[in-house]
Write a protein that holds these residues in place. Structure first.
Motif, short mmCIF file in Angstrom:
data_model
loop_
_atom_site.label_atom_id
_atom_site.label_comp_id
_atom_site.label_asym_id
_atom_site.label_seq_id
_atom_site.Cartn_x
_atom_site.Cartn_y
_atom_site.Cartn_z
N LEU A 237 29.62 52.78 18.00
CA LEU A 237 30.92 52.43 18.58
C LEU A 237 31.01 52.92 20.02
N LEU A 238 30.56 54.17 20.27
CA LEU A 238 30.58 54.68 21.64
C LEU A 238 29.76 53.79 22.56
N ASN A 239 28.58 53.41 22.11
CA ASN A 239 27.72 52.53 22.92
C ASN A 239 28.38 51.17 23.17
N ALA A 240 29.08 50.65 22.14
CA ALA A 240 29.76 49.35 22.28
C ALA A 240 30.91 49.44 23.28
N LEU A 241 31.66 50.54 23.24
CA LEU A 241 32.76 50.72 24.18
C LEU A 241 32.27 50.83 25.62
N LEU A 242 31.17 51.58 25.79
CA LEU A 242 30.64 51.81 27.13
C LEU A 242 29.73 50.68 27.60
N ASN A 243 29.34 49.82 26.64
CA ASN A 243 28.42 48.71 26.92
C ASN A 243 27.08 49.21 27.45
N GLU A 244 26.61 50.32 26.90
CA GLU A 244 25.31 50.87 27.24
C GLU A 244 24.82 51.77 26.12
N GLU A 245 23.51 52.04 26.09
CA GLU A 245 22.93 52.90 25.06
C GLU A 245 23.10 54.36 25.48
N GLU A 261 29.97 62.96 25.54
CA GLU A 261 31.17 62.49 26.24
C GLU A 261 30.79 61.52 27.35
N ASP A 262 31.66 60.52 27.54
CA ASP A 262 31.50 59.60 28.67
C ASP A 262 32.85 58.96 28.94
N GLU A 263 33.01 58.42 30.14
CA GLU A 263 34.31 57.88 30.56
C GLU A 263 34.25 56.37 30.72
N LEU A 264 35.39 55.74 30.50
CA LEU A 264 35.52 54.29 30.63
C LEU A 264 36.93 53.99 31.14
N VAL A 265 37.01 53.06 32.10
CA VAL A 265 38.32 52.64 32.62
C VAL A 265 38.73 51.37 31.89
N ILE A 370 42.20 48.92 12.41
CA ILE A 370 41.49 47.86 13.12
C ILE A 370 40.13 47.66 12.45
N PHE A 371 39.78 46.40 12.20
CA PHE A 371 38.48 46.06 11.62
C PHE A 371 37.53 45.67 12.75
N ILE A 372 36.34 46.29 12.77
CA ILE A 372 35.38 46.00 13.84
C ILE A 372 33.97 45.88 13.27
N SER A 373 33.09 45.39 14.11
CA SER A 373 31.65 45.51 13.88
C SER A 373 31.08 46.06 15.17
N ALA A 374 30.84 47.37 15.19
CA ALA A 374 30.36 48.02 16.41
C ALA A 374 29.01 47.44 16.82
N LYS A 375 28.17 47.12 15.83
CA LYS A 375 26.84 46.60 16.12
C LYS A 375 26.91 45.21 16.73
N GLN A 376 27.86 44.38 16.26
CA GLN A 376 28.02 43.01 16.76
C GLN A 376 29.03 42.92 17.91
N ASN A 377 29.58 44.07 18.28
CA ASN A 377 30.56 44.13 19.38
C ASN A 377 31.82 43.31 19.08
#
Length: 470
Positions: A237-245, A261-265, A370-377
């Protein structure tokens, strides 16, 4: 405290770049600059108009250091209110140091942190709250914090405080006049108008104090903890939010043993996401330390994302266990917004999804799910919109004054306390001399915000946090 000597510093970021700007300010700034500048058209900088640009070379005797552009700003029409020149040179660190050392030999001294802005404040070019906004503007890393800093630097906050202070000062003068004629028992200050003013000031101060809750998180970013059992997809989920590994992902439970930790606007607002270790019973010493840190991060976070594996919720017992866990977390952190995220929805049938949703909403209508698929974004944008809904951006959209500075917040609280004392005094017909003391203290707190009341220690603390060239 105001010195008239000329100061010099690098105004651009240190290190090599395409260009660098070296700033000089002070009574002799232009003449010092002129002593090392050779114009291509033999111009004398001391004879040039303010706000003009001149091409030439910086020379040290017969040695040419660089070809430059020199900007001339004559006081009081400059940033500092003093004579100022800015030398735009090539960005070699060698060139920068050679020019600065030359200017030091010619009579400048190195500027201290924030000294250019301190001089602007002392010369009346901006008040203290505007000066502090300069530092906030430099530090702004998202649209919202930039907007707030710009509004404050342009005087939005200062003007609001100055207007209140002026009106209160007028009535304070009438109260003082009454004290001078105390034996004659006369009233110069209309008590009805005074009461209306105090009520209005109280409302404005309460609004400004309340805005700090929003302003502080906008300025510093909103901490969001991602929690849940091991191997439910927190790192994915963190990777999906940040759009990076950003975080390591594996099928092995307990992979994340420390917080990441990482930041996102999002929508102009900064969010600081914290991926935590999975919560479970464990005998592993290192993992147990990570779990302890997880609860510490939940305590510090302003929003909690509780992630569960939707594939494990096909049975009613699993759903009932989840609802028990939900209740425990909400009871432990009753004031924190908690979003329960059902992950891996792409692996769940439509029938099971409907059943899970029905069970969750029927048992807890206050639950944000909220229903999500972190792997499928999938569902990530909905989650981002939900996070934005927790931030009261109404004041930001309406361009209202938002307080972000802890020092301002403290002074506003103290001013509000004194205004409420004055209000009580009016309601109970307190003597004018006692009300005058409370009014003076409120005026003092207003002055502390804008810099009409200062001391060297206060200014030192504020400007020590500035970068050198500003």
């Amino acid at each position: 405290m105001l010195n008239n000597d000329s100061i010099v510093a690098l105004a651009t970021a240190s290190g090599a770049g395409a260009i660098a700007i070296i700033r000089i300010s002070g009574a002799d700034a232009i003449s010092i600059g002129n002593s090392v500048f050779k114009s291509v058209k033999n111009k004398d900088l001391t004879q040039q108009k303010s706000h003009t640009l001149h091409l030439g070379q910086i020379v040290d005797g017969t040695k040419t250091l660089d070809e430059v552009l020199v900007s001339v700003f004559k006081g009081p029409n400059s940033y500092t209110g003093e004579n100022t020149i800015e030398i735009s040179c090539h960005g070699s660190t060698y060139i920068q140091q050679q020019i600065i050392q030359l200017l030091l030999r010619k009579g400048c001294r190195m500027a201290e942190a924030g000294e250019f802005t301190l001089r602007a404040f002392l010369n009346g070019k901006l008040d203290l709250s505007q000066a502090e906004a300069v530092a906030d503007l430099i530090a702004s890393d998202n649209e919202a914090s930039h907007q707030i800093a710009m509004q404050q630097m342009r005087g939005g906050f200062s003007n609001e405080i100055a207007k209140l202070r002026e009106e209160l000062l007028n009535f304070a003068s009438l109260i003082e006049l009454e004290l001078d004629f105390a034996e004659e028992d006369v009233e110069f200050a209309d008590r009805t108008q005074f009461n209306e003013l105090i009520n209005r000031i109280e409302l404005v101060l309460k609004r400004l104090v309340d805005s700090f809750a929003v302003g502080n998180v906008i300025k510093n970013g909103i901490p969001v903890a991602i929690v849940g059992e091991p191997n439910v997809g927190k790192s994915t989920l963190l990777n999906a939010l940040l759009n990076e590994e950003r975080a390591i992902v594996s099928d092995i439970a307990g992979t994340t043993r420390d917080t990441i930790e990482d930041e996102l606007v999002i929508g102009g607002i900064g969010f600081r996401f914290i991926d935590t270790a999975g919560i479970r019973e464990t005998q592993d010493y290192v993992e147990s330390i990570g779990i302890k840190k997880t609860f510490e991060k939940i305590e510090q976070a302003q929003v909690v994302l509780y992630l569960v594996d939707g594939c494990q919720l096909s049975e009613n017992q699993k759903l009932d266990d989840l609802l028990v866990d939900i209740g425990k977390i909400k009871n432990q952190f009753p004031l924190k917004p908690i979003v329960f995220i059902i992950n891996k929805k792409d692996l769940i049938s439509e029938e099971n999804l409907a059943e899970i949703n029905k069970k969750l909403t029927s048992d807890n209508d206050q639950l944000t799910t909220i229903f999500i698929s972190a792997k499928q974004n999938s569902g990530i944008e909905e989650l981002k919109n939900q996070l934005l809904s927790f931030v009261n951006t109404g004041a930001l959209r309406n361009n209202e004054t938002i307080v972000t500075n802890t020092r301002h917040y403290d002074s506003l609280l103290k001013a509000l306390e004194e205004i409420q004392k004055v209000k009580y005094g009016l309601e109970t017909n307190l003597s004018s001399d006692l009300m005058a003391l409370d009014i003076k203290e409120a005026l003092y707190q207003f002055g502390m915000i804008t810099g009409q009341v200062t001391n060297d220690e206060l200014l030192g603390n504020i400007f020590a946090n500035f970068c050198i060239g500003k």
